[in-house]
Design a protein around this motif. Structure first.
Motif, PDB file in Angstrom:
ATOM      1  N   ASP A 186       6.680  12.719  -6.705  1.00  0.00           N
ATOM      2  CA  ASP A 186       8.009  12.124  -6.608  1.00  0.00           C
ATOM      3  C   ASP A 186       8.940  12.891  -5.675  1.00  0.00           C
ATOM      4  O   ASP A 186       9.983  12.373  -5.286  1.00  0.00           O
ATOM      5  N   ALA A 187       8.571  14.095  -5.285  1.00  0.00           N
ATOM      6  CA  ALA A 187       9.376  14.843  -4.318  1.00  0.00           C
ATOM      7  C   ALA A 187       9.446  14.105  -2.981  1.00  0.00           C
ATOM      8  O   ALA A 187      10.384  14.304  -2.211  1.00  0.00           O
ATOM      9  N   ASP A 232      -4.212  16.230   6.352  1.00  0.00           N
ATOM     10  CA  ASP A 232      -3.455  15.058   6.798  1.00  0.00           C
ATOM     11  C   ASP A 232      -2.202  14.880   5.938  1.00  0.00           C
ATOM     12  O   ASP A 232      -1.992  15.601   4.962  1.00  0.00           O
ATOM     13  N   ILE A 233      -1.375  13.901   6.314  1.00  0.00           N
ATOM     14  CA  ILE A 233      -0.105  13.751   5.601  1.00  0.00           C
ATOM     15  C   ILE A 233      -0.299  13.325   4.147  1.00  0.00           C
ATOM     16  O   ILE A 233       0.529  13.644   3.301  1.00  0.00           O
ATOM     17  N   GLY A 234      -1.375  12.617   3.859  1.00  0.00           N
ATOM     18  CA  GLY A 234      -1.644  12.236   2.471  1.00  0.00           C
ATOM     19  C   GLY A 234      -1.904  13.444   1.581  1.00  0.00           C
ATOM     20  O   GLY A 234      -1.586  13.432   0.395  1.00  0.00           O
ATOM     21  N   GLN A 235      -2.467  14.485   2.149  1.00  0.00           N
ATOM     22  CA  GLN A 235      -2.703  15.715   1.394  1.00  0.00           C
ATOM     23  C   GLN A 235      -1.445  16.576   1.330  1.00  0.00           C
ATOM     24  O   GLN A 235      -1.148  17.174   0.303  1.00  0.00           O
ATOM     25  N   LEU A 236      -0.712  16.643   2.443  1.00  0.00           N
ATOM     26  CA  LEU A 236       0.488  17.482   2.485  1.00  0.00           C
ATOM     27  C   LEU A 236       1.656  16.883   1.718  1.00  0.00           C
ATOM     28  O   LEU A 236       2.428  17.607   1.090  1.00  0.00           O
ATOM     29  N   PHE A 237       1.798  15.569   1.812  1.00  0.00           N
ATOM     30  CA  PHE A 237       2.937  14.875   1.212  1.00  0.00           C
ATOM     31  C   PHE A 237       2.427  13.705   0.374  1.00  0.00           C
ATOM     32  O   PHE A 237       2.652  12.539   0.717  1.00  0.00           O
ATOM     33  N   PRO A 238       1.726  13.955  -0.725  1.00  0.00           N
ATOM     34  CA  PRO A 238       1.054  12.887  -1.477  1.00  0.00           C
ATOM     35  C   PRO A 238       2.025  11.872  -2.088  1.00  0.00           C
ATOM     36  O   PRO A 238       3.118  12.230  -2.533  1.00  0.00           O
ATOM     37  N   ASP A 239       1.569  10.611  -2.115  1.00  0.00           N
ATOM     38  CA  ASP A 239       2.412   9.557  -2.693  1.00  0.00           C
ATOM     39  C   ASP A 239       2.420   9.596  -4.214  1.00  0.00           C
ATOM     40  O   ASP A 239       3.076   8.786  -4.853  1.00  0.00           O
TER      41      ASP A 239
END
Length: 161
Positions: free
Chosen positions: A69-70, A59-66
């Protein structure tokens, strides 16, 4: 293996002062924006999770974690483009996406076509393959009380032959 798969996505963000309201890649004039690590585009986030779920990917939380900082203030349409590329790499193509924004306000009718175009462009598909609509919850719950916004999306993908 089945050639067609359906995925469902859901996202929610709290409304906050001092942030732009970005929905489907469109900056919509409003007194509030959505709070999040990225641009908090709740509509685009739901679309990404629907596509990723259909493909059986993270899911997006795994691919683009908060925690990275990227992705701080990241443009969600760029993240959606990356999701589209991942699908292509895995041999999938988007058949269609149907997304619903749940918010008491603002009205999105003036911005709907641009949202459809933005999402379609990011996924390299025709605008006719993308549906965007909105509803209120008649002043009920956190969206009705204008504490936040949520979005649901359903996506159909097809395995390339």
């Amino acid at each position: 293996m089945t050639n067609l798969r359906i995925g469902q996505g859901y996202d929610v963000h709290r409304l906050a002062k001092g942030r732009p309201l970005i929905l489907g890649g469109v900056t919509v004039p409003h007194k509030w924006g959505l709070l999040g690590h990225s641009d908090a585009d709740v509509l685009t986030h739901a679309v990404m999770d629907a596509l990723l779920g259909a493909a059986g990917l993270a899911d997006i939380g795994q691919l683009f974690p908060d925690t990275d900082d990227a992705y701080l203030n990241a443009d969600s349409l760029l993240l959606l483009r990356r999701v589209g590329q991942l699908l292509t790499e895995k041999g999938w193509q988007v058949v269609n996406v149907d997304a619903t924004l749940i918010a008491q306000e603002p009205k999105i009718a003036p911005y709907r076509e641009q949202m459809r175009e933005n999402i379609a462009r990011a996924l390299c598909v025709d605008k006719e393959q993308i549906s965007v609509k909105a509803t209120t919850e008649e002043h009920l719950g956190f969206t009705g009380e204008e504490l936040g916004m949520s979005a649901h999306a359903v996506a159909l993908i097809e395995k390339n032959q």
